[in-house]
Write an enzyme that holds these catalytic residues in place. Structure first.
Site, PDB file in Angstrom:
ATOM      1  N   GLU A  60       0.830  -1.035   0.108  1.00 19.49           N
ATOM      2  CA  GLU A  60      -0.090  -0.049  -0.178  1.00 19.49           C
ATOM      3  C   GLU A  60       0.996   1.226  -0.083  1.00 19.49           C
ATOM      4  O   GLU A  60       0.642   2.374  -0.538  1.00 19.49           O
ATOM      5  CB  GLU A  60      -0.901  -0.219   1.386  1.00 19.49           C
ATOM      6  CG  GLU A  60      -2.095  -1.005   1.263  1.00 19.49           C
ATOM      7  CD  GLU A  60      -1.667  -2.449   1.491  1.00 19.49           C
ATOM      8  OE1 GLU A  60      -2.736  -3.254   1.090  1.00 19.49           O
ATOM      9  OE2 GLU A  60      -0.775  -2.466   1.868  1.00 19.49           O
ATOM     10  N   HIS A 129     -10.176  -5.585  10.208  1.00 20.91           N
ATOM     11  CA  HIS A 129     -10.925  -5.241   9.119  1.00 20.91           C
ATOM     12  C   HIS A 129     -12.057  -4.619   9.412  1.00 20.91           C
ATOM     13  O   HIS A 129     -13.015  -4.457   8.551  1.00 20.91           O
ATOM     14  CB  HIS A 129     -11.345  -6.596   8.249  1.00 20.91           C
ATOM     15  CG  HIS A 129      -9.920  -7.376   7.792  1.00 20.91           C
ATOM     16  ND1 HIS A 129      -9.078  -7.940   8.586  1.00 20.91           N
ATOM     17  CD2 HIS A 129      -9.619  -7.550   6.592  1.00 20.91           C
ATOM     18  CE1 HIS A 129      -8.131  -8.467   7.860  1.00 20.91           C
ATOM     19  NE2 HIS A 129      -8.519  -8.191   6.641  1.00 20.91           N
TER      20      HIS A 129
END
Length: 323
Positions: A60, A129
């Site tokens: 990322e 998450h």
């Protein structure tokens, strides 16, 4: 009018803007041949090629930096985070580059960049998450933050975000992708800085956004049956806040409840409360009530997970208490 799922509305917005402007591209993990983890970019690689729908490694920080460089050279990248939580790995790039480069370059560089993807508390996705990152990003100067909540506003807002000359953090909720409604077949865009009055009312203002819009609507069904008349406002723009729309409502109802999935400490509701008290204190007949998620990592256990999130019965009780 076409009946459209929210993920399809985002797909259509991306497709239309890529067709309209050859400088628009998508960067992220599995956005190409797989079509994105929630199918927002399904089949677009066959239409636009593997360089405009660019599959990246699981890195990322690196691909966010790649997108920033692309934006500086005049392209219009859309970064898809497979889960917005993963973009914490790119927090340095977002804070020190995305938010600052236009300023630190003396205006020589623009950052027409959209960072979008699923966030919020899903169904037993576990703490890593299930993060609510709007609070993380709201303190970064130079960023605009938008949270879509319906297929209609998802498409119009994403098109506007892609056309913006400044960076936009675009939050989608993981549990809203299969929401379906009719949206116009003709092209439209929506302003990035405006809240939506979902329901007009006289008794109390309820401010909310994203998935909590639907918990509020459930609560309001019960409240209306009991002769309460709440006004519901979907914030949509989390930074900057549309204080004009909010103020108009509070000057009418003189009471306000904030319902959010964000953390209570330092969340969107905390900033919103501060601005309401600074600007509208004399309009309030009662203290602002904040209904927020609990300040704990989201449990995996389904029952405990639900206990951390604001439920419709809590909203009903808060309205009765303040009214």
């Amino acid at each position: 009018m076409n009946k459209t799922f929210l993920f399809e509305a985002l797909h259509a917005a991306t497709d239309e803007e890529m067709g309209r402007d050859p400088k628009v591209l998508v960067i992220g993990e599995d956005v190409g041949h797989y079509g994105g983890s929630y199918k927002v970019t399904k089949d677009l690689h066959t239409k636009y090629g593997d360089l405009r729908i660019l599959d990246t490694p699981i890195a990322e920080n690196s691909f966010t930096g790649l997108a920033i460089g692309a934006a500086m050279t005049g392209l219009k990248p859309i970064i898809e985070g497979m889960n917005m939580s993963f973009l914490l790995l790119a927090f340095n790039q977002i804070a020190n580059n995305v938010g600052m480069l236009r300023y630190t370059s003396g205006g020589n560089f623009h950052l027409p960049l959209v960072i979008r993807g699923p966030g919020g508390i899903g169904r037993q996705l576990g703490p890593e998450h299930s993060q609510r990152l709007e609070a993380y990003f709201q303190g970064i100067p130079g960023l605009r933050i938008v949270a879509c909540s319906t297929p209609y506003n998802a498409k119009g807002l994403l098109k506007s975000a892609i056309r913006s000359e400044n960076p936009v953090i675009f939050f989608e909720h993981v549990l809203l992708y299969n929401l379906q409604e009719e949206i116009p077949s003709e092209e439209y865009t929506l302003p990035l800085n405006k809240a939506e009055v979902v329901k007009k009312g006289e008794d109390i203002t309820i401010l909310t956004y994203s998935r909590m819009r639907y918990n509020v609507l459930q609560a309001v069904d019960t409240l209306v049956d009991q002769n309460y008349d709440p006004e519901i406002i979907d914030l949509i723009s989390l930074k900057p806040l549309d204080m004009e729309t909010i103020a108009t409502s509070i000057r009418k109802t003189h009471k306000v409840i904030i319902v959010e999935e964000c953390m209570r400490t330092g969340g969107i509701g905390a900033e919103l409360t501060a601005q309401i008290i600074e600007q509208l204190f004399d309009q309030l007949d009662a203290p602002v009530i904040r209904l927020s998620s609990q300040d704990i990592p989201t449990p995996y256990n389904g029952t405990l997970e639900q206990a951390t999130i604001v439920q419709p019965n809590q909203i009903v009780n808060a309205v009765k208490q303040i009214c």
